[in-house]
Design a protein around this motif. Structure first.
Motif, PDB file in Angstrom:
ATOM      1  N   VAL A  36       0.767  -1.452  -0.487  1.00  0.00           N
ATOM      2  CA  VAL A  36       0.249  -0.034  -0.120  1.00  0.00           C
ATOM      3  C   VAL A  36       0.633   1.085   0.263  1.00  0.00           C
ATOM      4  O   VAL A  36       0.128   2.195  -0.462  1.00  0.00           O
ATOM      5  CB  VAL A  36      -1.293   0.014   1.303  1.00  0.00           C
ATOM      6  N   LEU A  37       2.184   1.297   1.001  1.00  0.00           N
ATOM      7  CA  LEU A  37       3.084   2.128   0.774  1.00  0.00           C
ATOM      8  C   LEU A  37       4.052   2.771  -1.104  1.00  0.00           C
ATOM      9  O   LEU A  37       3.681   4.003  -1.109  1.00  0.00           O
ATOM     10  CB  LEU A  37       4.040   2.059   1.675  1.00  0.00           C
ATOM     11  N   ARG A  38       3.896   1.726  -1.731  1.00  0.00           N
ATOM     12  CA  ARG A  38       3.998   1.028  -2.711  1.00  0.00           C
ATOM     13  C   ARG A  38       3.016   2.629  -3.804  1.00  0.00           C
ATOM     14  O   ARG A  38       3.340   3.191  -4.483  1.00  0.00           O
ATOM     15  CB  ARG A  38       4.358   0.113  -2.961  1.00  0.00           C
ATOM     16  N   LEU A  39       1.616   1.950  -2.985  1.00  0.00           N
ATOM     17  CA  LEU A  39       0.798   2.641  -3.953  1.00  0.00           C
ATOM     18  C   LEU A  39       0.706   4.340  -3.382  1.00  0.00           C
ATOM     19  O   LEU A  39      -0.189   5.232  -4.279  1.00  0.00           O
ATOM     20  CB  LEU A  39      -0.723   1.948  -3.553  1.00  0.00           C
ATOM     21  N   TRP A  40       1.008   4.237  -2.596  1.00  0.00           N
ATOM     22  CA  TRP A  40       0.624   6.185  -1.914  1.00  0.00           C
ATOM     23  C   TRP A  40       1.767   6.322  -2.543  1.00  0.00           C
ATOM     24  O   TRP A  40       2.234   7.554  -2.381  1.00  0.00           O
ATOM     25  CB  TRP A  40       0.660   5.741  -0.517  1.00  0.00           C
ATOM     26  N   ASP A  41       2.786   5.828  -3.809  1.00  0.00           N
ATOM     27  CA  ASP A  41       3.617   6.562  -4.341  1.00  0.00           C
ATOM     28  C   ASP A  41       4.593   6.775  -2.909  1.00  0.00           C
ATOM     29  O   ASP A  41       5.878   7.416  -2.906  1.00  0.00           O
ATOM     30  CB  ASP A  41       3.614   7.949  -4.639  1.00  0.00           C
ATOM     31  N   MET A  42       5.132   5.983  -2.277  1.00  0.00           N
ATOM     32  CA  MET A  42       6.530   6.045  -1.186  1.00  0.00           C
ATOM     33  C   MET A  42       7.421   4.714  -1.387  1.00  0.00           C
ATOM     34  O   MET A  42       7.166   3.480  -0.137  1.00  0.00           O
ATOM     35  CB  MET A  42       5.377   5.517   0.184  1.00  0.00           C
ATOM     36  N   ARG A  43       7.782   4.645  -2.487  1.00  0.00           N
ATOM     37  CA  ARG A  43       8.705   3.642  -2.531  1.00  0.00           C
ATOM     38  C   ARG A  43       9.858   2.782  -1.401  1.00  0.00           C
ATOM     39  O   ARG A  43      10.070   2.413  -1.396  1.00  0.00           O
ATOM     40  CB  ARG A  43       8.633   3.639  -4.387  1.00  0.00           C
ATOM     41  N   ALA A  44      10.258   4.115  -1.151  1.00  0.00           N
ATOM     42  CA  ALA A  44      11.587   3.942  -0.293  1.00  0.00           C
ATOM     43  C   ALA A  44      11.100   3.219   1.192  1.00  0.00           C
ATOM     44  O   ALA A  44      12.004   2.001   1.368  1.00  0.00           O
ATOM     45  CB  ALA A  44      12.210   5.280  -0.292  1.00  0.00           C
ATOM     46  N   PRO A  45       9.996   4.032   1.681  1.00  0.00           N
ATOM     47  CA  PRO A  45       9.903   2.561   2.662  1.00  0.00           C
ATOM     48  C   PRO A  45       9.587   1.195   2.833  1.00  0.00           C
ATOM     49  O   PRO A  45       9.551   0.757   3.615  1.00  0.00           O
ATOM     50  CB  PRO A  45       8.944   3.771   3.546  1.00  0.00           C
TER      51      PRO A  45
END
Length: 167
Positions: free
Chosen positions: A88-97
């Motif tokens: 989900v963080l990747r979907l939120w465009d937060m690839r690093a975390p």
């Protein structure tokens, strides 16, 4: 789905108090809506974004306090690594975390049995020396914590309706 309500006045004050306070208004409201306790039953009453926010809050508190070893020892491994937090963080465009969580997941699978064992305070402190692989991940999290917190707050602000009803 449980209705999560955030008072506009609380939101306005939190926005002035900073990113952490802004996020905590939503975390607190979500916990209040589910009776204060996250269980399999109450998890089912939340949407993906709300559950992701609670997982992020848990990850943030544990890693900032004692790193991934503490998070795992305290029993949060399944909640963080078996749920779709990283996805989900990747979907939120937060690839690093997201990548960091995937990397920690790999180490969790490798070391979880040893870290999750009940132990004395002294044995717990020794875990940090036994599992230095987590040190780099802890450092990365701490280095980027402010940026990632800001990203979470901006995501919430851009998608308020996914987190709460504002009154």
């Amino acid at each position: 789905m449980k209705e999560v309500i955030v008072k506009d006045a609380d939101l306005q004050q939190a926005a002035m108090d900073g990113m952490d306070a802004f996020i905590q208004v939503f975390v607190k409201a979500i916990y209040e809506a589910i009776g204060g306790e996250l269980t399999p039953e109450t998890m089912a009453e939340l949407n993906t974004d709300q559950l992701t926010l609670l997982a992020w809050d848990t990850l943030h508190k544990e890693v900032m306090d004692g790193g991934f070893v503490q998070l795992i020892y305290n029993g949060y491994g399944p909640f963080i690594f078996k749920n779709p937090l990283a996805k989900v963080l990747r979907l939120w465009d937060m690839r690093a975390p997201s990548k960091l969580i995937y990397d920690a997941h790999t180490l969790w699978l490798k070391h979880r049995e040893e870290i999750e064992k009940e132990c004395s305070d002294e044995e717990f402190m020794a875990l940090f020396e036994q599992f230095p692989d987590f040190d780099n991940l802890d450092d990365i999290f701490i280095e980027h914590e402010e940026e990632w917190t800001e990203n979470i707050a901006h995501y919430i602000d851009d998608h308020l309706e996914r987190f709460a009803t504002i009154n």
